[in-house]
Design a protein around this motif. Structure first.
Motif, mmCIF file in Angstrom:
data_model
loop_
_atom_site.group_PDB
_atom_site.id
_atom_site.type_symbol
_atom_site.label_atom_id
_atom_site.label_comp_id
_atom_site.label_asym_id
_atom_site.label_seq_id
_atom_site.Cartn_x
_atom_site.Cartn_y
_atom_site.Cartn_z
ATOM 1 N N ARG A 58 73.789 80.303 -50.186
ATOM 2 C CA ARG A 58 72.991 80.959 -51.226
ATOM 3 C C ARG A 58 72.307 79.891 -52.066
ATOM 4 N NH1 ARG A 58 73.871 86.185 -51.833
ATOM 5 N NH2 ARG A 58 73.474 86.304 -54.054
ATOM 6 N N VAL A 59 71.148 80.253 -52.606
ATOM 7 C CA VAL A 59 70.392 79.347 -53.461
ATOM 8 C C VAL A 59 69.822 80.124 -54.643
ATOM 9 C CG1 VAL A 59 69.748 77.797 -51.566
ATOM 10 C CG2 VAL A 59 68.233 79.671 -52.189
ATOM 11 N N SER A 60 69.404 79.395 -55.670
ATOM 12 C CA SER A 60 68.720 80.009 -56.813
ATOM 13 C C SER A 60 67.320 80.407 -56.375
ATOM 14 C CB SER A 60 68.610 79.023 -57.975
ATOM 15 O OG SER A 60 69.884 78.644 -58.416
ATOM 16 N N PRO A 61 66.854 81.581 -56.773
ATOM 17 C CA PRO A 61 65.479 81.972 -56.427
ATOM 18 C C PRO A 61 64.480 81.003 -57.063
ATOM 19 C CG PRO A 61 66.706 83.813 -57.395
ATOM 20 C CD PRO A 61 67.552 82.587 -57.543
ATOM 21 N N TRP A 62 63.398 80.688 -56.368
ATOM 22 C CA TRP A 62 62.455 79.721 -56.917
ATOM 23 C C TRP A 62 61.027 80.255 -57.015
ATOM 24 C CZ3 TRP A 62 65.219 77.957 -52.460
ATOM 25 C CH2 TRP A 62 64.591 78.225 -51.259
ATOM 26 N N GLN A 68 65.720 88.916 -59.478
ATOM 27 C CA GLN A 68 66.611 90.061 -59.638
ATOM 28 C C GLN A 68 68.070 89.624 -59.599
ATOM 29 O OE1 GLN A 68 65.413 93.095 -60.334
ATOM 30 N NE2 GLN A 68 63.382 92.158 -60.307
ATOM 31 N N ALA A 69 68.319 88.391 -59.121
ATOM 32 C CA ALA A 69 69.694 87.889 -59.005
ATOM 33 C C ALA A 69 69.694 86.399 -59.304
ATOM 34 C CB ALA A 69 70.221 88.140 -57.600
#
Length: 185
Positions: A58-62, A68-69
């Motif tokens: 999993r990664v941070s959205p960029w 949303q998460a």
């Protein structure tokens, strides 16, 4: 049939020592002047941390939109690097520190890998020379210190190609080595 007239152990030792000395010297000279993390580094570190926690990568959205998460599923790419970072993290102290190791180790091993995987195709001195040429190339010099997958993947590609050369008409188990190293890269 060997094409080298030198002692069988002298060339590997010379290749290993030359690679290690050059990478250690570059790292010592440039460590204070270069930052080893860039955009993709964060995703490799985050994937390694989520794997260590027992979850999927999993990664941070960029994106520019509001996420949303806090984290989103990420395909394991490159396939082997986040797994290796997760395995190295306990030894390195954390995944961020571990992320700088694979490229540096791969760069230091380039001359030895070229020698060992292509040994018998050319004289040992020529193979060590090609290995040093690869190590001194601008791409390896500039990217060996960065927490990216480039030099690590280059080393795996060299092993994969050398294994294919060794497999042709001889030892078929080298096909498995070629497939494994290409898959990890």
């Amino acid at each position: 049939m060997r094409t080298s007239t030198s002692a069988p152990r002298a060339a590997p030792l010379a290749a290993l020592l030359a690679g290690v000395v050059l990478v250690v010297a570059w790292t010592a000279a440039l460590d204070e002047h270069r930052y080893p993390y860039f955009g993709d580094s964060a995703s490799y570190v985050e994937m390694a941390e989520s794997l260590r926690a027992g979850g999927p990568p999993r990664v941070s959205p960029w994106g520019l939109e509001t996420p949303q998460a806090d984290a989103v599923a990420q395909p394991l790419f490159p396939p082997g690097l986040p797994v290796i970072l997760a395995a190295l993290a306990p030894v390195a102290g954390d995944a961020r520190t571990a992320a700088t190791w694979p490229n540096r180790v791969a760069a230091a091993l380039l001359p030895l890998l070229i020698l060992l995987t292509f040994r018998g195709c050319a004289p040992d001195a020529a193979l060590v020379g090609v290995g040093l040429w690869a190590l001194l190339s601008p791409g390896v010099r500039q990217w060996h210190y960065v927490a990216y997958s480039d030099v690590f993947a280059l080393a795996l590609a060299i092993v994969s190609l050398g294994a294919l050369v060794r497999a042709e008409g001889r030892d078929r188990h080298w096909l498995a080595v070629a497939g494994l190293t290409a898959g990890i890269a």
